[in-house]
Design a protein around this motif. Structure first.
Motif, PDB file in Angstrom:
ATOM      1  N   LEU A   7       0.831  -1.206   0.000  1.00 38.35           N
ATOM      2  CA  LEU A   7       0.000   0.000   0.000  1.00 38.35           C
ATOM      3  C   LEU A   7       0.865   1.256   0.000  1.00 38.35           C
ATOM      4  CD1 LEU A   7      -2.792  -1.084   2.510  1.00 38.35           C
ATOM      5  CD2 LEU A   7      -2.989  -0.858   0.031  1.00 38.35           C
ATOM      6  N   ALA A   8       2.014   1.189   0.691  1.00 36.25           N
ATOM      7  CA  ALA A   8       2.927   2.335   0.691  1.00 36.25           C
ATOM      8  C   ALA A   8       3.462   2.587  -0.708  1.00 36.25           C
ATOM      9  CB  ALA A   8       4.074   2.087   1.667  1.00 36.25           C
ATOM     10  N   ALA A   9       3.835   1.517  -1.421  1.00 33.42           N
ATOM     11  CA  ALA A   9       4.329   1.672  -2.796  1.00 33.42           C
ATOM     12  C   ALA A   9       3.235   2.231  -3.699  1.00 33.42           C
ATOM     13  CB  ALA A   9       4.820   0.320  -3.324  1.00 33.42           C
ATOM     14  N   MET A  10       1.999   1.823  -3.469  1.00 32.92           N
ATOM     15  CA  MET A  10       0.871   2.265  -4.288  1.00 32.92           C
ATOM     16  C   MET A  10       0.611   3.763  -4.140  1.00 32.92           C
ATOM     17  SD  MET A  10      -3.009   0.753  -4.161  1.00 32.92           S
ATOM     18  CE  MET A  10      -2.313  -0.825  -3.671  1.00 32.92           C
ATOM     19  N   ARG A  11       0.788   4.282  -2.957  1.00 37.37           N
ATOM     20  CA  ARG A  11       0.420   5.667  -2.669  1.00 37.37           C
ATOM     21  C   ARG A  11       1.441   6.680  -3.180  1.00 37.37           C
ATOM     22  NH1 ARG A  11      -3.567   7.335   0.260  1.00 37.37           N
ATOM     23  NH2 ARG A  11      -4.954   5.874   1.324  1.00 37.37           N
ATOM     24  N   VAL A  12       2.640   6.239  -3.492  1.00 36.32           N
ATOM     25  CA  VAL A  12       3.661   7.198  -3.934  1.00 36.32           C
ATOM     26  C   VAL A  12       3.990   7.007  -5.405  1.00 36.32           C
ATOM     27  CG1 VAL A  12       4.689   7.543  -1.673  1.00 36.32           C
ATOM     28  CG2 VAL A  12       5.453   5.635  -3.060  1.00 36.32           C
TER      29      VAL A  12
ATOM     30  N   ALA B 102       9.299  -4.559   3.294  1.00 33.81           N
ATOM     31  CA  ALA B 102      10.079  -4.400   2.066  1.00 33.81           C
ATOM     32  C   ALA B 102       9.619  -5.388   0.998  1.00 33.81           C
ATOM     33  CB  ALA B 102      11.566  -4.580   2.359  1.00 33.81           C
ATOM     34  N   ASP B 103       9.260  -6.604   1.408  1.00 35.59           N
ATOM     35  CA  ASP B 103       8.780  -7.599   0.446  1.00 35.59           C
ATOM     36  C   ASP B 103       7.508  -7.117  -0.257  1.00 35.59           C
ATOM     37  OD1 ASP B 103      10.836  -9.295   0.939  1.00 35.59           O
ATOM     38  OD2 ASP B 103       9.695 -10.752   2.108  1.00 35.59           O
ATOM     39  N   GLY B 104       6.555  -6.592   0.537  1.00 33.56           N
ATOM     40  CA  GLY B 104       5.321  -6.088  -0.060  1.00 33.56           C
ATOM     41  C   GLY B 104       5.576  -4.907  -0.975  1.00 33.56           C
TER      42      GLY B 104
ATOM     43  N   THR C 285       7.221  -6.304  -4.148  1.00 37.73           N
ATOM     44  CA  THR C 285       6.297  -7.103  -4.965  1.00 37.73           C
ATOM     45  C   THR C 285       5.394  -6.204  -5.785  1.00 37.73           C
ATOM     46  OG1 THR C 285       6.302  -8.944  -3.394  1.00 37.73           O
ATOM     47  CG2 THR C 285       4.436  -8.810  -4.904  1.00 37.73           C
ATOM     48  N   PHE C 286       4.779  -5.214  -5.146  1.00 40.57           N
ATOM     49  CA  PHE C 286       3.880  -4.317  -5.881  1.00 40.57           C
ATOM     50  C   PHE C 286       4.651  -3.508  -6.917  1.00 40.57           C
ATOM     51  CE2 PHE C 286       1.511  -0.470  -6.745  1.00 40.57           C
ATOM     52  CZ  PHE C 286       0.231  -0.959  -6.947  1.00 40.57           C
ATOM     53  N   THR C 287       5.843  -3.009  -6.548  1.00 44.36           N
ATOM     54  CA  THR C 287       6.633  -2.201  -7.473  1.00 44.36           C
ATOM     55  C   THR C 287       7.069  -3.021  -8.679  1.00 44.36           C
ATOM     56  OG1 THR C 287       7.436  -0.829  -5.653  1.00 44.36           O
ATOM     57  CG2 THR C 287       8.688  -0.756  -7.701  1.00 44.36           C
ATOM     58  N   ALA C 288       7.585  -4.230  -8.447  1.00 51.67           N
ATOM     59  CA  ALA C 288       8.051  -5.071  -9.544  1.00 51.67           C
ATOM     60  C   ALA C 288       6.904  -5.458 -10.469  1.00 51.67           C
ATOM     61  CB  ALA C 288       8.731  -6.326  -8.991  1.00 51.67           C
ATOM     62  N   ALA C 289       5.763  -5.847  -9.897  1.00 49.08           N
ATOM     63  CA  ALA C 289       4.626  -6.270 -10.706  1.00 49.08           C
ATOM     64  C   ALA C 289       4.006  -5.115 -11.474  1.00 49.08           C
ATOM     65  CB  ALA C 289       3.564  -6.938  -9.824  1.00 49.08           C
TER      66      ALA C 289
END
Length: 252
Positions: A18-23, A154-156, A159-163
């Motif tokens: 969710l952190a990766a999604m928001r930025v 960090a894994d989450g 995962t979101f960033t790579a995908a």
């Protein structure tokens, strides 16, 4: 107990995604941070852990390091075989038309999805590690669980960033994020059925480390530095490394 503790890993993984999604509006910083996190996980977590788990030395070489080289080459061969990635520096940047609209790089997306699937597999091993730790004793299980939970954010994130590389459709990334979050719970539950030889886990972690290193060095970091201020991106990469160092230190 192991399954209940792994539920915390589930929540931490989701929080990272969710952190990766928001930025997403700071994508170059996200990619720089993700690259640093991946490098840190490889250098400070996966490789040391794999060497501790496996003492086998085929031809005098540690088995996990053979897996490491194989993982790096595997992703490279897969990319070349399906014409995903062409090693020309001019292609690292998105192609932009006069109106300013860019085309996402489908190659990076393919490699990112492959790495995201590998991260899900790694999270499954995390869950197995929690379960096996508790099989050895409550104190051992607690330390293993702490190590897993501290790096699952960090894994989450990764995962979101790579995908998400190479495409705007977030549905595959969200699906893989949920799978990555659920994998530790599934892994912990599997240990209730039996045990997994440590000699198998060591080479697997080495293989996974090679895949992550290739993705970080050949896909994520070049794209992060493409057409963006390099100093801030480098700082984000350094921050990612520092986060993993402190996480591993606290867990140890």
């Amino acid at each position: 107990m192991a399954v209940l503790v792994s539920a915390l890993a589930f929540l931490m993984t989701l929080a990272g995604g969710l952190a990766a999604m928001r930025v997403r509006d700071k994508r170059h910083l996200v990619l720089g941070l993700a690259g640093g996190l991946m490098l840190g996980v490889v250098a400070f977590d996966l490789i040391p852990e794999s060497l501790e788990l496996s003492r086998d030395r085929p031809l005098g070489v540690p088995a996990p390091m053979i897996g490491f080289a194989a993982g790096f080459l595997l992703l490279h061969v897969v990319e070349q075989a399906v014409a995903i990635h062409r090693a020309h520096e001019g292609e690292y940047a998105p192609h932009v038309h006069a109106h300013g609209h860019g085309h996402p790089d489908g190659g990076a997306g393919g490699a990112g999805l492959l790495a995201a699937f590998a991260l899900v597999g790694h999270s499954l091993v995390d869950g197995l590690s929690i379960g096996l730790g508790f099989q050895s004793g409550t104190q051992t299980g607690a330390f293993v669980a702490l190590a897993v939970i501290t790096h699952d954010f960090a894994d989450g994130f990764n995962t979101f960033t790579a995908a998400s590389l190479g495409g705007r459709d977030r549905r595959p990334a969200l699906a893989l994020l949920v799978a990555d979050a659920a994998a530790p719970v599934a892994g912990a539950a599997l240990t209730l059925l039996g045990t997994v030889p440590e000699g198998v886990l060591g080479p697997y972690l080495g293989l996974f480390a090679g895949v992550l290193l290739y993705l970080s060095a050949a896909e994520i970091l070049p794209e992060a530095h493409s057409g963006h201020p390099r100093v801030m991106t480098l700082c984000a990469t350094g921050l990612g490394l520092a986060v993993v160092v402190f996480s591993v230190g606290l867990a140890g």
